[in-house]
Design an enzyme around this catalytic site. Structure first.
Site, PDB file in Angstrom:
ATOM      1  N   ASP A  26     -26.953 -72.904   0.085  1.00 33.42           N
ATOM      2  CA  ASP A  26     -28.308 -73.385  -0.178  1.00 33.42           C
ATOM      3  C   ASP A  26     -29.290 -72.767   0.814  1.00 33.42           C
ATOM      4  OD1 ASP A  26     -30.486 -74.878  -1.004  1.00 33.42           O
ATOM      5  OD2 ASP A  26     -29.844 -76.710   0.012  1.00 33.42           O
ATOM      6  N   ASP A  51     -41.911 -66.855  -8.015  1.00 36.43           N
ATOM      7  CA  ASP A  51     -43.074 -65.992  -7.797  1.00 36.43           C
ATOM      8  C   ASP A  51     -44.205 -66.436  -8.722  1.00 36.43           C
ATOM      9  OD1 ASP A  51     -41.997 -65.309 -10.195  1.00 36.43           O
ATOM     10  OD2 ASP A  51     -41.795 -63.167  -9.802  1.00 36.43           O
ATOM     11  N   HIS A  70     -35.511 -70.881  -3.771  1.00 36.05           N
ATOM     12  CA  HIS A  70     -36.400 -69.751  -3.466  1.00 36.05           C
ATOM     13  C   HIS A  70     -37.648 -69.888  -4.341  1.00 36.05           C
ATOM     14  CE1 HIS A  70     -37.130 -65.434  -2.379  1.00 36.05           C
ATOM     15  NE2 HIS A  70     -37.697 -65.402  -3.565  1.00 36.05           N
ATOM     16  N   GLU A 125     -32.609 -68.870  -6.639  1.00 35.75           N
ATOM     17  CA  GLU A 125     -33.944 -68.873  -7.230  1.00 35.75           C
ATOM     18  C   GLU A 125     -33.941 -69.824  -8.428  1.00 35.75           C
ATOM     19  OE1 GLU A 125     -35.880 -65.054  -7.672  1.00 35.75           O
ATOM     20  OE2 GLU A 125     -37.812 -65.996  -8.074  1.00 35.75           O
TER      21      GLU A 125
END
Ligand SMILES: *[C@@H]1O[C@H](CO)[C@@H](O)[C@H](O)[C@H]1NC(C)=O
Length: 571
Positions: free
Chosen positions: A534, A190, A490, A543
């Site tokens: 994965d 993020d 991610h 992540e």
């Protein structure tokens, strides 16, 4: 010119050299209906079609993409995919139907070039061969781990940025009074800047550099490593806006997490949060003091002015922590849902120990010992630094209590102790980011061994954990490294195709590799039963985060250095 070459090399241009002709399917006076049919030969995550007409045209209507540019002579039209049709796979066909208004009565010919905006062929410079006797090429691991941190950079990127798909971002990050808070690292997949884990990552990395500078030097990565930690340090310096005032976070979870896209394209509000005398956070402040004190020791031979600047801020920030105890996540609600601090005593211990190592002022050692909580350590992480602190206190005092606690900690962590192991041999602390806890303890085991404790046992164990992550279970958990590495971490930025192709949540749920390889990132890791898939959607296991790589990278540097020094036990 350089830029031009770089751009060409960025695209996996399987179909680039092929041109496609617009087929005329109907013609009226001054308007024709045409079709462009492009066979897809590889996965795309976005595409661009550059359509050139033999004569200027006055209008073109099509519905597959958006025209983002038209040449001034009205001959060249650049079309980019819409959000719903950027992802295509080999065997698909891109069919663009168009209506074109042109002068005269004979339709112009239309020729198109197709560009896949979703395959990035960036590869890091080859790392030097590692001749130290390590199982894996740890030069390559160090190079790539540092590249991961480079991909996490926020702010205005310098000219020597090596990650070609990254650009300037979050240039308006600022404090409540307009203070410049640009820079630093995005936390994970993020785009929030969480200073608590960021500062911890810097401390863990600085410790590794301090002990194992020879490894970075031998890998040809020493300058990159200084630059790597200076980036968040410069940002953390900006965050210390007054002696008792420290910004601790930029960006807000709800707003940030509802956006799936490139950091370069963010437009959401990014509020900044701080601690001060009436909103204390001695955990955060002591961790930042630790990062600055450890980095002072790293930088004082490199740039004494910079090192002194770090240390003078460290002294103020640690004094603030001493005078105003409290948990930062109680003061800053926005952090509580993500990096809630369990207690502030371990940071006071760890921060005090680092302050003592940097200054030799006995006051700091007193503080560190006062806040030490006896007993075996839970582990080592962004929130828990008791294990690190007992090792530092043992190094400084050689007291039995610290030695006993270090031994008790590793008794828990080594086979036969209370920490379970996955079938592949990873010491398994928690579901969320299991690799990271093992790697952090690998760093701690090496650091304890540097104090003469259980040298062979601790070093062999540390190597087993790092080698698990590098591939011993048959797969690598480091993106872009080794055998069968993760391809779908991610991570918003890496999951997006090249601009100007749109990016969005459709990209998150797509089951195919990220368009950009996020070199060097350690992914979360397996479940206790060894299971790992994965998939980008699985943020628990797949992540990446700044703190996941920190202990890992320092352990890798340690193992390499010990091989170089001839101090690694041979099995
Ligand atoms: C040393 O650090 C100071 C303070 O950050 C900076 O102004 C200076 O340019 C640095 N010197 C070198 C040689 O990098």
């Amino acid at each position: 010119m350089l830029h031009f070459i770089l751009l060409i090399s960025l695209y996996g241009c399987v179909s680039c050299d092929t041109t496609y002709q617009v087929k005329v399917e109907g013609n009226w006076d001054g308007r024709f209906q045409g079709r462009l049919s492009i066979p897809i030969t590889e996965t795309t995550n976005g595409w661009e079609v550059i359509l050139t007409f033999s004569e200027p045209i006055s209008k073109m209507d099509e519905w597959m993409g958006d025209v983002i540019a038209t040449s001034t002579d009205n001959k060249v039209y650049t079309i980019v995919n819409k959000p719903h049709n950027g992802i295509m796979h080999a065997g698909d066909k891109l069919d663009i139907q168009m209506f074109v208004n042109y002068p005269g009565s004979v339709p112009p010919t239309g020729t198109a070039v197709f560009k896949n905006l979703g395959t990035d062929t960036f590869t890091p410079a080859p790392a030097p061969t590692d001749n130290d006797g390590t199982k894996y090429n740890l030069n390559e691991v160090l190079e790539k781990s540092i590249l991961f941190y480079e991909a996490q950079r926020s702010g205005k990127l310098p000219d020597d940025n090596r990650v070609p798909w990254r650009g300037d971002s979050a240039l308006n990050d600022q404090g409540q009074n307009g203070e410049d808070l640009t820079g630093g690292w995005y936390d994970a997949g993020d785009h929030i800047k969480f200073n608590f884990p960021m500062a911890y990552s810097v401390t863990a990395l600085a410790w590794g550099l301090l002990e194992f500078k020879d490894a970075y030097n031998d890998a040809g990565e020493l300058d990159h490593m200084y630059d790597s930690i200076k980036w968040p340090l410069d940002y953390l310096l900006k965050c210390h806006v007054a002696p008792n005032e420290l910004y601790v976070q930029v960006g807000e979870g709800g707003k940030d997490h509802s956006y799936w896209g490139r950091p370069e394209d963010m437009t959401m509000d990014r509020p900044a949060y701080k601690i001060d005398e009436s909103h204390p956070g001695s955990d955060m402040a002591a961790e930042q003091a630790a990062a600055f004190a450890a980095s002072y020791l790293v930088f004082h031979t490199k740039n004494a002015t910079y090192a002194d600047e770090l240390l003078s801020h460290a002294k103020q920030i640690f004094a603030f922590a001493e005078a105003h105890p409290g948990k930062y996540s109680d003061s800053v609600n926005a952090a509580a849902g993500f990096y809630r601090s369990n207690d502030e005593t371990d940071e006071m211990c760890w921060g005090g120990a680092w302050m003592y190592l940097a200054t030799k002022d006995p006051h700091y050692l007193e503080v560190a010992e006062k806040f030490y909580v006896p007993g075996a350590g839970w582990g080592q992480s962004w929130d828990e630094k008791n294990t690190g602190c007992m090792i530092l206190l043992y190094k400084v005092t050689h007291k039995d209590i610290y030695k006993t606690d270090i031994e008790a900690t590793f008794q828990d962590w080594m086979p036969g102790g209370s920490i379970p192991y996955t079938p592949g041999g990873l010491a398994y602390r928690l579901q969320w980011g299991s690799n990271r806890y093992a790697a952090n303890m690998a760093q701690m085991a090496i650091m304890a061994s540097m104090q003469g404790l259980h040298v062979d046992e601790y070093r062999n164990w540390a190597e087993s954990q790092i080698n698990f992550i590098l591939g011993d279970s048959g797969r690598s958990y480091v993106v872009g490294f080794g055998t069968n590495p993760p391809t779908q971490p991610h991570h918003r930025g890496a999951s997006c195709p090249m601009s100007p192709a749109p990016c969005g949540s459709f990209q998150m749920s797509e089951n195919s590799p990220n368009p950009h390889i996020l070199y060097g990132a350690v992914v979360g890791g397996p479940s206790e039963n060894g299971q790992y898939t994965d998939r980008r959607t699985d943020y628990v296991h797949n992540e990446v985060a700044c703190d996941y790589n920190a202990g890992f990278q320092s352990a890798v540097a340690g193992i390499k250095a010990l091989y170089m020094r001839g101090e690694m036990p041979t099995a």
